[in-house]
Design an enzyme around this catalytic site. Structure first.
Site, PDB file in Angstrom:
ATOM      1  N   ASP A  67       0.794  -1.265  -0.103  1.00  0.00           N
ATOM      2  CA  ASP A  67       0.077   0.003  -0.205  1.00  0.00           C
ATOM      3  C   ASP A  67       0.675   1.253   0.027  1.00  0.00           C
ATOM      4  OD1 ASP A  67       0.769  -0.627   2.410  1.00  0.00           O
ATOM      5  OD2 ASP A  67      -0.962  -0.630   3.648  1.00  0.00           O
ATOM      6  N   ASN A 136      -7.765  -2.584  14.028  1.00  0.00           N
ATOM      7  CA  ASN A 136      -9.223  -2.980  13.545  1.00  0.00           C
ATOM      8  C   ASN A 136      -9.198  -4.301  12.689  1.00  0.00           C
ATOM      9  OD1 ASN A 136      -8.280  -1.959  11.257  1.00  0.00           O
ATOM     10  ND2 ASN A 136      -9.490  -0.248  11.264  1.00  0.00           N
ATOM     11  N   HIS A 138      -7.294  -4.653   9.948  1.00  0.00           N
ATOM     12  CA  HIS A 138      -6.890  -4.315   8.544  1.00  0.00           C
ATOM     13  C   HIS A 138      -5.633  -4.934   8.258  1.00  0.00           C
ATOM     14  CE1 HIS A 138      -4.857  -0.528   9.590  1.00  0.00           C
ATOM     15  NE2 HIS A 138      -3.957  -1.156   9.534  1.00  0.00           N
ATOM     16  N   GLU A 143      -9.356  -2.015   4.940  1.00  0.00           N
ATOM     17  CA  GLU A 143     -10.330  -1.717   6.254  1.00  0.00           C
ATOM     18  C   GLU A 143     -11.473  -2.426   6.468  1.00  0.00           C
ATOM     19  OE1 GLU A 143      -8.784   0.153   8.461  1.00  0.00           O
ATOM     20  OE2 GLU A 143      -8.514   2.354   7.763  1.00  0.00           O
TER      21      GLU A 143
HETATM   22  C1  GLP Z   1      -0.589   0.455   8.594  1.00  0.00           C
HETATM   23  C2  GLP Z   1      -0.260  -0.627   7.422  1.00  0.00           C
HETATM   24  C3  GLP Z   1      -0.200  -2.003   7.670  1.00  0.00           C
HETATM   25  C4  GLP Z   1       0.057  -2.395   9.013  1.00  0.00           C
HETATM   26  C5  GLP Z   1      -0.508  -1.680  10.133  1.00  0.00           C
HETATM   27  C6  GLP Z   1      -0.148  -2.229  11.372  1.00  0.00           C
HETATM   28  O1  GLP Z   1      -1.864   0.905   8.524  1.00  0.00           O
HETATM   29  N1  GLP Z   1      -0.832  -0.143   6.453  1.00  0.00           N
HETATM   30  O2  GLP Z   1       0.202  -2.675   6.422  1.00  0.00           O
HETATM   31  O3  GLP Z   1       0.096  -3.826   8.929  1.00  0.00           O
HETATM   32  O4  GLP Z   1      -0.358  -0.320   9.924  1.00  0.00           O
HETATM   33  O5  GLP Z   1       0.996  -1.564  11.778  1.00  0.00           O
HETATM   34  P1  GLP Z   1       2.054  -1.799  13.110  1.00  0.00           P
HETATM   35  O6  GLP Z   1       2.985  -2.858  12.380  1.00  0.00           O
HETATM   36  O7  GLP Z   1       2.899  -0.411  13.169  1.00  0.00           O
HETATM   37  O8  GLP Z   1       1.168  -1.729  14.142  1.00  0.00           O
END
Ligand code: GLP
Length: 236
Positions: A67, A136, A138, A143
């Site tokens: 992304d 959440n 995702h 989402e």
């Molecule tokens: C972001 C990314 C995801 C990631 C998520 C969790 O929103 N788009 O790909 O998995 O955050 O992030 P973290 O690993 O910092 O908890």
């Protein structure tokens, strides 16, 4: 599904890096699907060490990232392209031309989504997809919704995601409201999926995702249907 429970973030990173390293060794021209966020940083550090010590060769590897934020170009410090360069690509012997991140500044996002899907298809799909999980549920920026989006698409980020990711930005107002993300079909088409999660704050959502009902309200729950899913976690 294989669930590997480990005792620390460092251990999670080592195990995840070893799984990715095995993939690279067994198939040196692998297509790796990569993720951003704080979860994979330690994994990337370990991969860099393995590359520097001569144990891993990225020269024939291709990567596709999940992304990107809309409105940020690759030189913006909070863009995912910048994140990948700084946390991995600049330190391994990968050909940057073979590293792909959706464009956050495309003039036509529909076109960019199509281009990204065609690119992945043209590469023959993803051999191993690395994923983190949002609070959440995702994955990438898929989402919670009423249905699973299949291909690469534009997303309005949920307020909870904007709040969670604001820790990386100077001001909350600076967090982009939209992102472009790989869809669920593309993620599910990866030959192998490696999901990593660390921290007690991820325990509840990880349990829901792995053992709860399969629903687009918890996008990661679809991974229960993947036939080669490995989860490496430290959430207790
Ligand atoms: C972001 C990314 C995801 C990631 C998520 C969790 O929103 N788009 O790909 O998995 O955050 O992030 P973290 O690993 O910092 O908890």
């Amino acid at each position: 599904m294989r669930v590997i429970k480990v005792g620390s973030y460092e251990e999670m990173s080592r195990v995840a890096a070893n799984i990715i390293a095995a993939q690279i060794i067994l198939k040196p021209d692998s297509v790796l699907g990569l993720a951003t966020g704080s979860s994979p940083v330690g994994t990337y550090k370990r991969l860099i060490e393995m590359c520097k010590s001569g144990d891993l060769d990225f020269s024939r590897i291709t990567t596709v990232n999940l992304d990107e934020y809309c409105g940020l170009d690759g030189s913006h410090e909070q863009s995912y392209r910048y994140f990948m360069d700084v946390n991995l690509f600049n330190h391994v012997n990968i050909d940057k031309a073979n590293t792909h991140v959706p464009s956050g500044t495309a003039s036509d996002f529909n076109q960019e989504c199509k281009r990204y899907d065609q690119l992945i298809e043209g590469l023959g799909g993803i051999d191993l997809q690395l994923l983190g999980i949002g609070h959440n549920g995702h994955i990438g920026f898929n989402e919670p919704e009423d249905f699973f989006e299949k291909g690469t698409h534009l997303v309005d980020l949920k307020q909870s995601t904007i709040d969670a990711n604001s820790r990386f930005f100077e001001r909350k107002e600076d967090v982009p409201r939209q992102a472009i993300t790989m869809g669920i079909k593309t993620i599910m088409s990866a030959k192998k999926v490696l999901l990593i999660a660390s921290g007690a704050d991820k325990k509840e959502i990880l349990e829901k995702a792995l053992y709860g009902p399969i629903t687009p309200q918890v996008p990661a729950s679809i991974l229960q249907l993947h036939n080669d899913l490995t989860v490496v976690c430290n959430v207790d």
